[in-house]
Design a protein around this motif. Sequence first.
Motif, PDB file in Angstrom:
ATOM      1  N   GLY A   1      -4.071  -5.184  12.676  1.00 51.79           N
ATOM      2  CA  GLY A   1      -2.681  -5.397  12.761  1.00 51.79           C
ATOM      3  C   GLY A   1      -2.303  -5.287  14.132  1.00 51.79           C
ATOM      4  N   VAL A   2      -1.159  -5.645  14.334  1.00 48.71           N
ATOM      5  CA  VAL A   2      -0.378  -5.147  15.484  1.00 48.71           C
ATOM      6  C   VAL A   2      -0.193  -3.792  15.719  1.00 48.71           C
ATOM      7  CG1 VAL A   2       1.759  -5.711  16.930  1.00 48.71           C
ATOM      8  CG2 VAL A   2       0.765  -7.675  15.684  1.00 48.71           C
TER       9      VAL A   2
ATOM     10  N   TYR B   1       0.550  -1.178  -0.065  1.00 45.88           N
ATOM     11  CA  TYR B   1       0.137   0.073   0.028  1.00 45.88           C
ATOM     12  C   TYR B   1       0.832   1.251  -0.098  1.00 45.88           C
ATOM     13  CZ  TYR B   1      -4.188  -2.930   1.040  1.00 45.88           C
ATOM     14  OH  TYR B   1      -5.160  -3.819   0.856  1.00 45.88           O
TER      15      TYR B   1
ATOM     16  N   GLN C   1      -8.518  -3.963   7.875  1.00 39.06           N
ATOM     17  CA  GLN C   1      -7.171  -4.548   7.771  1.00 39.06           C
ATOM     18  C   GLN C   1      -6.162  -3.715   8.342  1.00 39.06           C
ATOM     19  OE1 GLN C   1      -6.727  -4.432   3.391  1.00 39.06           O
ATOM     20  NE2 GLN C   1      -8.474  -5.815   3.080  1.00 39.06           N
TER      21      GLN C   1
ATOM     22  N   TYR D   1     -10.184   0.051   6.850  1.00 33.85           N
ATOM     23  CA  TYR D   1     -10.015   0.048   8.096  1.00 33.85           C
ATOM     24  C   TYR D   1      -9.905  -1.019   8.983  1.00 33.85           C
ATOM     25  CZ  TYR D   1     -10.964   1.996  12.839  1.00 33.85           C
ATOM     26  OH  TYR D   1     -10.620   2.049  14.188  1.00 33.85           O
TER      27      TYR D   1
ATOM     28  N   LYS E   1      -6.576  -2.079  11.013  1.00 34.89           N
ATOM     29  CA  LYS E   1      -6.727  -2.159  12.531  1.00 34.89           C
ATOM     30  C   LYS E   1      -6.692  -3.740  13.086  1.00 34.89           C
ATOM     31  CE  LYS E   1      -8.164   0.070  15.712  1.00 34.89           C
ATOM     32  NZ  LYS E   1      -7.413   0.881  16.666  1.00 34.89           N
TER      33      LYS E   1
ATOM     34  N   LYS F   1       4.969  -3.725   4.132  1.00 40.41           N
ATOM     35  CA  LYS F   1       3.418  -3.605   3.468  1.00 40.41           C
ATOM     36  C   LYS F   1       3.264  -2.019   2.971  1.00 40.41           C
ATOM     37  CE  LYS F   1       2.929  -8.044   4.373  1.00 40.41           C
ATOM     38  NZ  LYS F   1       2.777  -9.058   3.204  1.00 40.41           N
ATOM     39  N   TYR F   2       3.843  -1.178   3.685  1.00 39.08           N
ATOM     40  CA  TYR F   2       3.607  -0.004   3.393  1.00 39.08           C
ATOM     41  C   TYR F   2       4.691   0.913   2.828  1.00 39.08           C
ATOM     42  CZ  TYR F   2      -0.386  -0.559   6.749  1.00 39.08           C
ATOM     43  OH  TYR F   2      -1.501  -1.064   7.279  1.00 39.08           O
TER      44      TYR F   2
ATOM     45  N   PRO G   1      -5.007   0.724   3.071  1.00 44.11           N
ATOM     46  CA  PRO G   1      -5.579  -0.638   3.220  1.00 44.11           C
ATOM     47  C   PRO G   1      -7.133  -0.243   4.035  1.00 44.11           C
ATOM     48  CG  PRO G   1      -3.996  -0.351   4.928  1.00 44.11           C
ATOM     49  CD  PRO G   1      -3.817   0.737   4.057  1.00 44.11           C
TER      50      PRO G   1
ATOM     51  N   THR H   1       4.845  -2.217  12.497  1.00 41.00           N
ATOM     52  CA  THR H   1       5.262  -3.570  12.042  1.00 41.00           C
ATOM     53  C   THR H   1       4.821  -3.873  10.863  1.00 41.00           C
ATOM     54  OG1 THR H   1       4.240  -4.128  14.552  1.00 41.00           O
ATOM     55  CG2 THR H   1       4.652  -6.005  13.107  1.00 41.00           C
ATOM     56  N   SER H   2       3.747  -3.449  10.299  1.00 35.98           N
ATOM     57  CA  SER H   2       3.521  -3.777   8.926  1.00 35.98           C
ATOM     58  C   SER H   2       4.463  -3.118   8.201  1.00 35.98           C
ATOM     59  CB  SER H   2       2.112  -3.052   8.560  1.00 35.98           C
ATOM     60  OG  SER H   2       1.285  -3.960   9.204  1.00 35.98           O
TER      61      SER H   2
END
Lengths: 314, 452
Positions: free
Chosen positions: B281-282, B212, B277, B275, B279, B292-293, B273, B286-287
Amino acid sequence: MTAATNAPPDTARSHGEQAPKPAKRRRLGDLKVAMIFLAPATLGFVVFYIWPTLRGAYLSFTEYSLLEAPKFNGLDNYERMIHDSFFWNALGVTVEYVVINIGLQTVLAVAIAMLMYRLTKSITVRAAILLPYLVANVVVALVWYWMLDFQVGIVNQGLTWLGIDPIAFFGDSNWAIPTVAGINVWRHMGYTALLVFAGLQTIPSYVYEAAEVDGAGEMKTFWRITLPLLRPVLVMVLVVTMIGSFQVFDTIAVTTQGGPINSTRVIYYYIFERAFTRFDFGYASAMAMVLFAILAIVSLLQLRLLRAKESDLA
Amino acid sequence: MTNLSRRTLLKAGLAALAVPSLAACNNGAAARGEGEVIYWLWDSAQLPMYTECAKVFQQQNPQYSVRIEQYGWGDYWSKLVTGFISDTAPDVFTSHSAKYPLFADKGQVLAIDDFVAQDNVDLGIYQKGLAERWIGADGKRYGLPKDFDSEVYFYNSAFTEAAGISVEQLNSMTWNPQDGGTFEQIVRRLTVDAKGRRGDQPGFDKTKIKVYGLGYGDAGGSDGQTSWSWYAASNGWKYSEGEPWGTKFFYGDPKFTDTIGWWRGLITKGYMPTYAQAKSGVDVTTSFGAGKYAITPNGSWMLGTYKTLKQVPTKLARLPVGPIGKRVSMMNGLADTIWAGTTRREASWAWVKFLGSQAAQDIVAKAGVVFPAVSASLPAAKAKFAADGWDVTPFLETVEAGDVFAYPANPNAADVTAVMTPAMDAVMSFEAEPSSLADANDDVNQILAASA
């Protein structure tokens, strides 16, 4: 007893008239000892249960911001509750949680207990089944929180390999409560299974032998003999687990904290939020009193409807 | 069985009442030395530098000593409040602008105006705007600033290089609520779908995203500090009337709802992502750390956390220039405040004064964890951050230019948050329209009116 039988008969008879007296003294003596043993528990009960309960009941009739002295405001808190949509939402969410949690947990626990009962009596298996219960709630919640992460969690990686789209377990309002309920089922089902297992062992084997002689199959035996005879134990298990289930807090506190939107704001979490982050202690106490009443009624209903006092064995 | 049912019922009732209680800590004032000050903070990363400060303080003031206790953010505030009630609160504690207004309102923190006047404390040494933040709605001063924070974009430089986006482009982004400006173009380019197609390439599949362009941690609640605050502010929006002591909030203002409408539009376009998705996540770092971002906005206090993400090369970029023609950031900061119930006012003030001095803030600056409130200490912090591989200029530019706005503070912050968090969550999960924020705004203003 041994001393009495060993004593010569005449001695016993010669002291016969005095016999009731020592017995009376012994009863009183027991009372003293009993009180000594009971005192610590009673003290703890009064200081940590009775007193907070009474204080909580009093505070529920006050406006109390923690930082200022409580101000008596009659039934204001209870009236507010009626108009508080968050309160009703919290109750609804809690009931949803309890239904999923207790429903799933009880079925699984009975199934596990039956498997243990019919297949193995190994201590190792019993210990293994209890394992999740030995891990602290918060740790369980955090570990699952990581494993169920949408982007980096192992569960969603696994789902992707299976060709299933990843699921936003904690982030989707429809999934959040089932997810939390599932985690707690995972943690508690072994323990509940052991309780049920203990109940199974109280069913006398002659009943099963008779059923076998009459040609009853495995399923029929379960529905007609095991479950009815297990009922008193199951009621006890249901009442205790349901009370625990209504009080779900820690899993929510370390994962969703009431969100997304209001989908996991269970009553306990809402009470906590009101009391300790919004300093609305009087209102929080009033909600705790209502929860108290609800739990008392639910437990009473369960005990009555399921005839907990009677056993079909009698 | 009669016994069982009674016992169970009793248990049922009593257990229901056991509202989680937090044990008060045992800071019995009588049990310790006359000159000993108990000091609380929540950030474990800052414990070493404050321990050093305490050592230096004790050398300079042999009659005083400091005992530092650290509790995590989650426990800190409830522990503090139980401390207020049971008379066991710390003499001095780190405070936050979201929290102290309530404490001041309830008379739990000591106004230090007299001390400041008596010792002629120079308030000009602090970064502009910081000291004023600790003057309450009643006009009294409740603390001396110790540090400050602002927001920037943390970006994955491997992704931006692969996308052919230059550092210059990243640092000269523009934004508006209609088409998102060059900022949105960059976010679009940085978004990559499962087949490797970018957001601005033909065939881009927004339903299957690998990276993303923009990440976010939450819907922002009432402050949007690390999620939407700079967009809204650079769109000319203000949180409330009478800032920073908001008496009437403007969450229903079109300048705000347009901003939020644009922001959540990035979800529809596939650049952010959903909302659920985000929320689920840890947390956002981390993402980001898992690649992922491409870009995640965050505050300066997170520099240490981002540094631990070894798998992704991370750099900092400025916030975009908005419709008002400049880039603006929230500036918030912490201060040390004295508990009104302390029996050691002189010692407590001496410690607060020391922590607010350049001597102490130089120690803090050299640790390279936060930005010190004293301007003269800032170069040392900059140098330490540079040694750690961070060019922190984007954080400081807005602050030095004065293009900052304050964290929305008021004594009812917790109640406001309780209304705004679910309202923003609902908008971001498309269960409500941005226009619904007008209703939430009415609720907020009602809360403020009721307690005024």
